[in-house]
Design an enzyme around this catalytic site. Sequence first.
Site, short mmCIF file in Angstrom:
data_model
loop_
_atom_site.label_atom_id
_atom_site.label_comp_id
_atom_site.label_asym_id
_atom_site.label_seq_id
_atom_site.Cartn_x
_atom_site.Cartn_y
_atom_site.Cartn_z
N GLU A 87 -31.35 154.73 115.90
CA GLU A 87 -32.24 153.61 116.21
C GLU A 87 -32.52 152.78 114.95
O GLU A 87 -33.13 153.26 114.00
CB GLU A 87 -33.54 154.12 116.82
CG GLU A 87 -33.32 154.68 118.22
CD GLU A 87 -34.60 155.21 118.85
OE1 GLU A 87 -35.61 155.32 118.13
OE2 GLU A 87 -34.58 155.51 120.06
N THR A 128 -30.20 157.22 127.12
CA THR A 128 -31.60 156.77 127.15
C THR A 128 -31.70 155.54 126.26
O THR A 128 -31.50 154.43 126.70
CB THR A 128 -32.58 157.89 126.71
OG1 THR A 128 -32.15 158.43 125.46
CG2 THR A 128 -32.63 158.99 127.75
N THR A 147 -33.49 162.99 122.34
CA THR A 147 -32.83 164.28 122.44
C THR A 147 -31.33 164.14 122.23
O THR A 147 -30.72 163.17 122.61
CB THR A 147 -33.10 164.87 123.84
OG1 THR A 147 -34.42 165.29 123.91
CG2 THR A 147 -32.20 166.04 124.16
N LYS A 162 -25.15 162.17 123.88
CA LYS A 162 -26.12 161.09 123.82
C LYS A 162 -27.14 161.40 122.74
O LYS A 162 -27.39 162.56 122.40
CB LYS A 162 -26.81 160.89 125.17
CG LYS A 162 -27.64 162.06 125.70
CD LYS A 162 -29.05 162.17 125.18
CE LYS A 162 -29.79 160.87 125.38
NZ LYS A 162 -31.12 160.92 124.69
#
Length: 488
Positions: free
Chosen positions: A323, A190, A232, A216
Amino acid sequence: MPLPTAWSASPRRRPYRKTAPSKAHLHKPIADDLFPQGYLVGGVHCGVKKNPAVLDLALLLSTSPRPTSAAACFTRNAFQAAPVTVSKAVLAQSAGRARALVANSGCANAVTGRQGLADAWAMVRAADNLLAPPATPADPPQTLVLSTGVIGQPLPITRILAALQPAGAAPAALGRGFGAWERAACAFMTTDTFPKLRARALRVGGRAYRIAGLDKGAGMIHPDMAGAPHATLLGCVATDAPVAPAALQAALEHAVQRSFNAISVDGDMSTNDTVVAFANGAGAEEGAEEIDAARDPAAYVEFRDGLTEFMQELAQLVVRDGEGATKFVTISVDGAATFEDAHKVASKISTSALVKTALYGEDANWGRVLAATGSVPLSVPVDPTRVNVSFVPTDGSPVLPLLVNGEPETVDEVRAKEILSVEDLEIRVELGLGSESAKYWTCDFSYVRTAADLETNVLLTTGYVMYRSMSGSTAIIGARWTKKTSGN
């Protein structure tokens, strides 16, 4: 009435920003012979995501003639997504003998009510029909299902099921080597900036087996997953070693607690966190018995510890791709009375906003580490006179003591800055209460600092991240920031 001069608002300063280091080196080709035997895997675009260049559906099938064992650990979040509920049921009904996995990205199928459950079961049935021999109506379900993406939106189930037809795109894309596994890893993604894939040999009882894993996650990462009965985090591990279902579940729970349950990016637990494991015995000699803790405890411990080490490498990739992260930090807690105590302290330090912002600012404020340590209730209370805190550089140079037996050291600020300026570092806390230890892997806080920044980060789309696969294809894997404010 104007405020007194002493309380006048100061001009807003532009936040201090650093550029996150490139993660491209973390994805590299893997020799085909390191991937486990007896699996077909792949990834395709089926239409969950709008861009046709983006892969969004992954499939794994065990083709071993031996029975395949399956195990899983799931999020403890009260709002468990439909695929979590359904996969739990599949494991229970099949007694841990599932043979397939289907996973989509782009839609979490979470908080979607009865329709979400029906869609997840439809994915299970469609993948079951692709097994050889195919599952019959009398057989228990044999496919585990994973989803990740935006919360609260229904799956485009018609598109997914079309791709899972025997003549559909997903079966046609299945393969056995690096390229096939890489496509599956890409289909998991994602907000990830690179596909997270590893494979290696796994030696048990003098015999070499193979193990591969993909996962992921980059945001909404602070997993708390349990065994049978936190974007997630999803993970899948597959081996060609023969392992009994109960032994595989026990080994996975042990490994998850020391890997995926020992990472944190932003401290938020997802509705969909799941890690699954398959063991199909395709690499075993004919007639070899399944690894079982009761029958051969030495072989079980060897497999369990090898699985744990492998899963720690997979879990660390998630933190490295956090992130906005500019640091990869190992938190080591030694000398605890129990493993659980050490794990609690490491978790608290890893999730402390004060510690993580200090790491971003490369500020040797070790008092924040100490404050986090002392705030955790333990089975044996912390004795401040026994506690040591150190910065440990990753280049092999000497450790920098900060606190020794509760007494502060005269810290060389220049040396501390040198250690904190590099991407990788370790913070070590010694409690002096026992012999147990635990590690956590975390990163700094860098992408949310003020309300104004938060609004900008949520609303601003900075463009798509381009990824060129090792096998030659090019894909747009998603935007780092989008106008959607909910998702995982």
